[in-house]
Design a protein around this motif. Structure first.
Motif, short mmCIF file in Angstrom:
data_model
loop_
_atom_site.label_atom_id
_atom_site.label_comp_id
_atom_site.label_asym_id
_atom_site.label_seq_id
_atom_site.Cartn_x
_atom_site.Cartn_y
_atom_site.Cartn_z
N PHE A 135 0.83 -1.21 0.00
CA PHE A 135 0.00 0.00 0.00
C PHE A 135 0.86 1.26 0.00
O PHE A 135 0.51 2.26 -0.62
CB PHE A 135 -0.96 -0.01 1.19
N CYS A 147 -4.65 3.58 -5.85
CA CYS A 147 -4.82 3.15 -4.45
C CYS A 147 -6.22 2.59 -4.24
O CYS A 147 -6.40 1.56 -3.59
CB CYS A 147 -4.61 4.32 -3.50
N GLN A 148 -7.22 3.29 -4.77
CA GLN A 148 -8.60 2.85 -4.59
C GLN A 148 -8.82 1.50 -5.26
O GLN A 148 -9.42 0.59 -4.69
CB GLN A 148 -9.57 3.87 -5.21
N SER A 151 -6.97 -1.27 -3.33
CA SER A 151 -7.54 -1.61 -2.03
C SER A 151 -8.91 -2.27 -2.18
O SER A 151 -9.26 -3.17 -1.43
CB SER A 151 -7.60 -0.39 -1.11
N ARG A 152 -9.70 -1.85 -3.19
CA ARG A 152 -10.99 -2.50 -3.43
C ARG A 152 -10.78 -3.97 -3.83
O ARG A 152 -11.47 -4.87 -3.36
CB ARG A 152 -11.77 -1.75 -4.51
N THR A 154 -8.20 -5.86 -3.05
CA THR A 154 -7.75 -6.68 -1.91
C THR A 154 -8.91 -6.96 -0.96
O THR A 154 -8.98 -8.04 -0.39
CB THR A 154 -6.59 -6.01 -1.14
N ASN A 155 -9.85 -6.00 -0.83
CA ASN A 155 -11.05 -6.29 -0.03
C ASN A 155 -11.76 -7.52 -0.57
O ASN A 155 -12.18 -8.39 0.19
CB ASN A 155 -12.07 -5.14 -0.13
N TRP A 158 -9.96 -10.75 0.08
CA TRP A 158 -10.13 -11.23 1.45
C TRP A 158 -11.55 -11.69 1.76
O TRP A 158 -11.76 -12.59 2.57
CB TRP A 158 -9.59 -10.21 2.46
N GLU A 159 -12.53 -11.07 1.11
CA GLU A 159 -13.90 -11.57 1.26
C GLU A 159 -13.98 -12.99 0.73
O GLU A 159 -14.62 -13.86 1.34
CB GLU A 159 -14.89 -10.66 0.54
#
Lengths: 339, 339
Positions: A135, A147-148, A151-152, A154-155, A158-159
């Motif tokens: 990051f 970045c957005q 990070s979206r 990687t969310n 992980w979900e």
């Protein structure tokens, strides 16, 4: 467990193969590698040792390669592509390190896993260290959009991982939930890799969308093949612990399809084999025998091929170029596991 | 292990106390809380259950409170402050969840830890989920500078954690290394919280620097007090597993200072007590007796107070205001552990 050294690292294999096809890509990959190593340089010798060890898990650099070749195929590579290629590889490596804790895996790419060699604690910390550096590197590109996007993604990764963990032991897992899980845990990062490559090459929005779909279809095919190898593969060739999906009661496509068409008695027999801890050593062999019947394995390979075909169709928006040809050949490589 | 419910959550205690002092801060804290919950909303019930459980660990919201009050004290609060306050709290919660795996802790804030209630696997995944959402929220502020600042801070937090892990069992740990570790693992996030509050209130650079120092000094004092409580505290009051530093062979200030002034025989006796697994239950009591001699405990409290005094001096750059008065009173709260 002692570590076994490869004659040629996955990175070197990929670099040589790409250099033979189209030299600039090999140079891009080297530039990305340099950024990766420099971002993770630590003054603490123990941290550096863990980082260096984890670098051996990276293998053939599917995600950065995807990002870099897509950028070339979309008409332009910029320094931000090299940085973002290092970011996606760092996130992937972090997820491998944490995955190995979850799977209690012993071996990855012919080397002992971090959890086996240094304990779960070091593996938790190293994964977090790789994550936060990914990051940091993403933020240092100066692009909030990157970045957005990252990070979206990687969310969602992980979900997918959490959903998989939740469905462990669920022997009635449906094919639809299986695909939801692998779309998150695997295909989201390959999708975003190809998408970022196209976006920062200043492609039109519909080209960016097509490239994201290409990455997603490729990722799904890749995961289906990976799951098939968990049952069918040879540890010496794949270089990692196999049968861990079975040991951790994670249903994959061959078993889901077998159970969907099996008689109640057949299903009960396989389910009891899955949950019987006494038979864990012979489980993989027995499951292999069962799912090898009724053309189930062929059927799963066919599904992987369907995704590969869809990925190839996504490339039609691109002008012909050496880079496009490589993207096209990568679809085959995924099924043959050259990647 | 069953979970024990607090009569009043840490958040509610903090909110009421701040509302009595200066109403706007309590409203800021509620706005931050709303963003926190909305960012982490999951459609997967199991994920939501873990997220809700982890929310109970958050306690008194030291970091978001710091960020929000600093913003007010520096003359202006903006929506980005509420978002960033949620980000720093999410990162802190992620680190607690992963920390509890490392420490094999059983209880946190009167509730069972995630690793105890749902296993290490869920704890690894939940921490990663909180992390990636924190970065997503940071990126969605649209400020690359906020992303860079936060990711650099988390890098340092994790370097501190890794250094601490590496020095576990090192019974010759020096005071200087101890301070390096706590500057990373604890004080970096409190420093960045106060710094971000000031920066986005459009303060002059030297005010931002002073606020960062305030947060850093406050964080160091907080950690010294936390370490003292690990030896001296009562599990019923602190609501978490105590003596874990000792069990995990992590030297903290009282022991470092005791060993530095002990005779070779005394040092050898304490070291053998530390490493003797047979005595783990009585270890904390014995260590408490030993370090309570020679004024060592008083000496450590004095050091914590020195950092608190330094933090109070850092506030001198600010104009007088109700928010500044709260920042000043927080320095006392840290030593009294109202936070």
């Amino acid at each position: 467990m002692s570590s076994v050294t490869n004659d040629l690292s996955g990175m070197e294999q990929t670099r040589r193969r790409l250099a033979a096809l189209y030299l600039p890509i090999a140079e891009d990959l080297e530039a990305c590698e340099k950024i990766y190593r420099s971002e993770l340089k630590s003054s603490v010798p123990f941290v550096q040792r863990l980082v260096d060890h984890a670098a051996r898990f990276q293998g053939k650099r599917l995600r950065p390669t995807l990002l870099l070749i897509t950028a070339r195929a979309c008409g332009g590579i910029r320094p931000i592509h090299h940085q973002l290629a290092a970011v996606v590889e760092m996130i992937h490596t972090a997820s491998l390190v944490h995955d190995d804790i979850l799977d209690e895996a012993m071996v990855r790419r012919h080397a002992a896993t971090i959890n086996v060699e240094w304990g779960n604690e070091s593996a938790v910390l190293l994964g977090d260290y790789l994550f936060t550096h990914a990051f940091h590197l993403a933020a240092s590109t100066g692009s909030t959009l990157a970045c957005q996007w990252i990070s979206r993604a990687t969310n969602r990764v992980w979900e997918g991982e959490m959903a998989q963990n939740y469905h462990r032991g669920d022997l009635d897992l449906t094919e639809s939930t299986y695909f939801d899980i692998i779309r998150g845990k695997t295909a989201e990062l390959t999708a975003v890799s190809a998408g970022l490559g196209a976006y920062f090459a200043e492609s039109e929005p519909q080209v960016v969308d097509s490239m994201e779909s290409y990455g997603r279809n490729l990722g799904i095919a890749f995961q289906i093949v990976d799951d098939l190898l968990d049952i069918l593969g040879d540890e010496r060739n794949t270089g990692k612990s196999l049968g861990t999906d079975l040991d951790k009661l994670k249903l994959t496509l061959p078993l889901i399809r077998y159970l969907a068409q099996a008689s109640p008695d057949e299903a009960a027999s396989v389910k009891s084999l899955m949950t019987d801890t006494d038979h864990s050593t012979s489980r993989r062999k027995a499951i292999k025998t069962v799912v090898s019947q009724d053309g189930i394995i062929d059927d799963c390979w066919r599904t992987a091929r369907d995704y590969v075909d869809a990925a190839r169709q996504n490339l039609e928006v691109l002008e012909d170029s050496p880079a496009k040809a490589i993207l096209s050949s990568m679809t085959e490589d995924v099924v043959k596991r050259a990647f």
